[in-house]
Scaffold this motif. Sequence first.
Motif, short mmCIF file in Angstrom:
data_model
loop_
_atom_site.label_atom_id
_atom_site.label_comp_id
_atom_site.label_asym_id
_atom_site.label_seq_id
_atom_site.Cartn_x
_atom_site.Cartn_y
_atom_site.Cartn_z
N SER A 176 0.80 -1.23 0.00
CA SER A 176 0.00 0.00 0.00
C SER A 176 0.83 1.28 0.00
CB SER A 176 -0.90 0.01 1.23
OG SER A 176 -1.51 1.27 1.37
N ASP A 177 0.46 2.22 -0.85
CA ASP A 177 1.07 3.56 -0.80
C ASP A 177 -0.02 4.62 -0.67
OD1 ASP A 177 0.02 3.51 -3.38
OD2 ASP A 177 1.53 4.88 -4.13
N VAL A 178 -1.16 4.23 -0.07
CA VAL A 178 -2.23 5.21 0.13
C VAL A 178 -2.65 5.17 1.60
CG1 VAL A 178 -4.56 5.92 -0.55
CG2 VAL A 178 -3.03 4.92 -2.26
N VAL A 179 -2.92 6.36 2.15
CA VAL A 179 -3.35 6.46 3.55
C VAL A 179 -4.57 5.58 3.79
CG1 VAL A 179 -4.53 8.07 5.11
CG2 VAL A 179 -2.40 8.74 3.97
N GLY A 180 -4.52 4.75 4.83
CA GLY A 180 -5.65 3.89 5.18
C GLY A 180 -5.68 2.58 4.41
N ASP A 181 -4.75 2.37 3.49
CA ASP A 181 -4.64 1.14 2.69
C ASP A 181 -5.93 0.74 1.96
OD1 ASP A 181 -2.18 1.16 3.96
OD2 ASP A 181 -2.78 -0.29 5.50
N PRO A 182 -6.62 1.68 1.29
CA PRO A 182 -7.86 1.32 0.58
C PRO A 182 -7.57 0.59 -0.73
CG PRO A 182 -7.34 3.63 0.25
CD PRO A 182 -6.24 3.07 1.07
N VAL A 183 -7.93 -0.69 -0.81
CA VAL A 183 -7.56 -1.49 -1.98
C VAL A 183 -8.18 -0.95 -3.27
CG1 VAL A 183 -7.03 -3.64 -0.79
CG2 VAL A 183 -9.39 -3.15 -1.41
N GLU A 184 -9.30 -0.22 -3.15
CA GLU A 184 -9.94 0.30 -4.37
C GLU A 184 -9.20 1.53 -4.92
OE1 GLU A 184 -11.03 0.51 -1.35
OE2 GLU A 184 -11.91 2.47 -0.96
N VAL A 185 -8.32 2.12 -4.11
CA VAL A 185 -7.59 3.31 -4.58
C VAL A 185 -6.17 2.97 -5.03
CG1 VAL A 185 -6.78 5.64 -3.96
CG2 VAL A 185 -8.91 4.78 -3.00
N ILE A 186 -5.50 2.06 -4.31
CA ILE A 186 -4.09 1.75 -4.62
C ILE A 186 -3.99 1.28 -6.08
CG2 ILE A 186 -2.08 0.34 -3.97
CD1 ILE A 186 -3.57 0.03 -1.18
N ALA A 187 -3.14 1.94 -6.84
CA ALA A 187 -2.98 1.65 -8.28
C ALA A 187 -4.32 1.63 -9.01
CB ALA A 187 -2.22 0.34 -8.48
N SER A 188 -5.29 2.37 -8.50
CA SER A 188 -6.64 2.48 -9.07
C SER A 188 -7.40 1.15 -9.07
CB SER A 188 -6.60 3.05 -10.50
OG SER A 188 -5.92 4.28 -10.52
N GLY A 189 -7.12 0.31 -8.09
CA GLY A 189 -7.93 -0.90 -7.84
C GLY A 189 -8.27 -1.76 -9.03
N PRO A 190 -7.30 -2.31 -9.75
CA PRO A 190 -7.63 -3.12 -10.93
C PRO A 190 -8.33 -4.43 -10.61
CG PRO A 190 -5.25 -2.84 -10.71
CD PRO A 190 -5.84 -2.14 -9.57
N THR A 191 -8.28 -4.85 -9.32
CA THR A 191 -8.98 -6.09 -8.97
C THR A 191 -10.06 -5.82 -7.91
OG1 THR A 191 -7.24 -6.62 -7.36
CG2 THR A 191 -7.01 -7.58 -9.55
N VAL A 192 -10.57 -4.59 -7.91
CA VAL A 192 -11.63 -4.22 -6.96
C VAL A 192 -12.74 -3.50 -7.74
CG1 VAL A 192 -12.14 -2.99 -4.81
CG2 VAL A 192 -9.80 -3.76 -5.27
N ALA A 193 -13.97 -3.97 -7.56
CA ALA A 193 -15.07 -3.33 -8.31
C ALA A 193 -15.18 -1.86 -7.94
CB ALA A 193 -16.38 -4.06 -8.00
N SER A 194 -15.33 -1.00 -8.94
CA SER A 194 -15.44 0.44 -8.67
C SER A 194 -16.87 0.77 -8.23
CB SER A 194 -15.10 1.22 -9.94
OG SER A 194 -15.33 2.59 -9.70
N VAL A 195 -16.96 1.64 -7.23
CA VAL A 195 -18.30 2.00 -6.75
C VAL A 195 -18.67 3.42 -7.20
CG1 VAL A 195 -18.26 0.51 -4.72
CG2 VAL A 195 -17.32 2.81 -4.56
N HIS A 196 -17.81 4.02 -8.02
CA HIS A 196 -18.08 5.41 -8.39
C HIS A 196 -18.97 5.50 -9.62
CE1 HIS A 196 -15.31 6.84 -5.46
NE2 HIS A 196 -14.41 5.97 -5.90
N ASN A 197 -19.75 6.56 -9.70
CA ASN A 197 -20.56 6.78 -10.89
C ASN A 197 -20.10 8.06 -11.60
OD1 ASN A 197 -21.65 8.93 -9.50
ND2 ASN A 197 -23.32 7.70 -8.68
N VAL A 198 -20.76 8.33 -12.70
CA VAL A 198 -20.34 9.46 -13.52
C VAL A 198 -20.48 10.79 -12.76
CG1 VAL A 198 -20.86 10.71 -15.66
CG2 VAL A 198 -20.93 8.23 -15.59
N GLN A 199 -21.50 10.86 -11.90
CA GLN A 199 -21.68 12.11 -11.13
C GLN A 199 -20.45 12.39 -10.27
OE1 GLN A 199 -23.83 14.30 -11.79
NE2 GLN A 199 -24.73 12.82 -13.22
N ASP A 200 -19.87 11.34 -9.67
CA ASP A 200 -18.66 11.52 -8.86
C ASP A 200 -17.55 12.14 -9.71
OD1 ASP A 200 -19.90 10.26 -6.72
OD2 ASP A 200 -19.17 8.28 -7.33
N CYS A 201 -17.41 11.61 -10.93
CA CYS A 201 -16.34 12.11 -11.82
C CYS A 201 -16.59 13.56 -12.19
CB CYS A 201 -16.28 11.28 -13.10
SG CYS A 201 -15.81 9.59 -12.79
N LEU A 202 -17.82 13.89 -12.54
CA LEU A 202 -18.11 15.26 -12.96
C LEU A 202 -17.89 16.23 -11.81
CD1 LEU A 202 -21.24 14.67 -15.22
CD2 LEU A 202 -18.86 15.05 -15.91
#
Length: 523
Positions: A242-268
């Motif tokens: 882990s190189d992210v605070v709190g060790d969130p597997v969905e964030v580290i290296a952009s979570g290639p093996t973790v389902a994303s929970v974000h939607n388009v509204q989050d991005c916008l």
Amino acid sequence: MATALQVLRHLAQAPLRLLLWRGPLARLASSMALAEQVRQLFESTVHAVLPGPLLQRALSLDPDTGQLKVRDRSFQLQQNLYLVGFGKAVLGMAAAAEELLGQHLVQGVISVPKGIRAAMECAGKQEMLLKPHSRIQVFEGAEGNLPDRDALRAALAIRQLAEVLTADDLLLVLISGGGSALLPAPIPPVTLEEKQTLTKLLAARGATIQELNTIRKALSQLKGGGLAQAAYPAQVVSLILSDVVGDPVEVIASGPTVASVHNVQDCLYILNRYGLRAALPRSVKTVLAQADSDPHGPHTCGHVLNVIIGSNALALAEAQKQAEALGYRAVVLSTAIQGDVKSVAQFYGLLARVAGARLTQHGAGASVKEDEQLQELAAQLQLPDLQLKGALEAVVCARGPVCLLAGGEPTVQLEGSGRGGRNQELALRVGAELGRWPLGPVDVLFLSGGTDGQDGPTAAAGAWVRPELASQAATEGLDVAAFLAHNDSHTFFCRFQGGAHLLHTGLTGTNVMDVHFLFLWPR
Ligand SMILES: Nc1ncnc2c1ncn2[C@@H]1O[C@H](COP(=O)(O)OP(=O)(O)OP(=O)(O)O)[C@@H](O)[C@H]1O
Ligand SMILES: O=C(O)[C@H](O)CO
């Protein structure tokens, strides 16, 4: 010079009381020896999170039965094991994995930073290198931590390997920080260049890694669970440094093996926040619009086991142990330092003042007002695990030298076009803060270093400072404020005292964010 260094090395291992000499000349020699001791402490901290041993701790293979154990799960190996990896620490992880798995490993592909094999070879770190005739193909790319054509080729080779796997196969995925830039596979029509520009703009405007990676996931074929999806129906085991605070597997290296929970509204929302929504390329708008109407919905990752094998906390625990062995009262303040580098620097400056006054119980020490300001600053930074009260209590009882340890990743909003990195900028700002107040009869040293050995696009890992920094710099004609105004911390430290305050380790082959050490020695 070599002899002088040897003497310093020897002194650095000496008991602390021998280093705290009196008199101006003795103080200069003592100061250099202490700096050398601090540098060695940084190296031991990094050593605790080297990828090979961490991987060996996470995996065990029964050579008789071919059972591979990961945590409480077992997998039967029978010529069915494949490996992929991406990140700054992945070369050493892959070398250790191949050593352990031997003939069971059928094939592998990894994407690692440009020049890392030569750097490891040069540093004599053979254990970080793959053996000749390895079954793992290595791609080097993402120069300057930005996705490039070489990293794109690596990402496509990784996708190809994953896509042909069957339900009888096991895919071992090695992940570490820097993985996002090393695994770029933009969803068409978004181009690599467009993704690179957007990432650069977001980073320069101070977007957090959570925000940055939310956007990266939305525009990528492999991030946000895409790699796990490509490998389905194979079983997937991800080992993550882990190189992210709190060790969130969905964030580290952009979570290639973790389902994303974000939607388009989050991005916008994020793109709006950093003033980038209006000027988005048409391709990005198209991909975001498609994601909104994707009939398949988000990827599912029920076939994946994600395991964190190391983190900043592990590195700081080792630093604490080593510092105590050297005679310091050592306390871990936080492993979650985040926020704007200016506020973080103010926090450390004020902390040195308040802790110094408590340590020496000095009459001209910090006032109640400064105590309150420190608490306020800490509250503004919103550090979830901050042990401020405990640390200050420990300082009062210390009666001797103290070392306050922390880790994390502050953000820098680039305002100038100078050369620098998070750690050098933080150190320079803390140096300036330390010079603002009388600190009383206490010597102070602050160090900030990136555990990957590379601070921003520079060859240094970080820097260390003392309260005299600004006044000493002025005698060399260097104006700290002017360098800070241009984010030019690296140029400053190269010039100041001939570069003596720079921390140089070369690429370390690991990456668990940054570490900050604040030392206080009562005189
Ligand atoms: N001139 C500069 N002064 C201060 N900070 C800078 C400068 N140039 C770049 N940076 C900062 O350096 C950071 C990038 O550093 P680096 O390449 O070490 O990335 P990293 O965050 O450690 O990478 P990863 O998290 O992917 O491992 C960015 O946050 C950027 O703001
Ligand atoms: O690669 C990345 O996304 C960062 O290093 C965070 O893990």
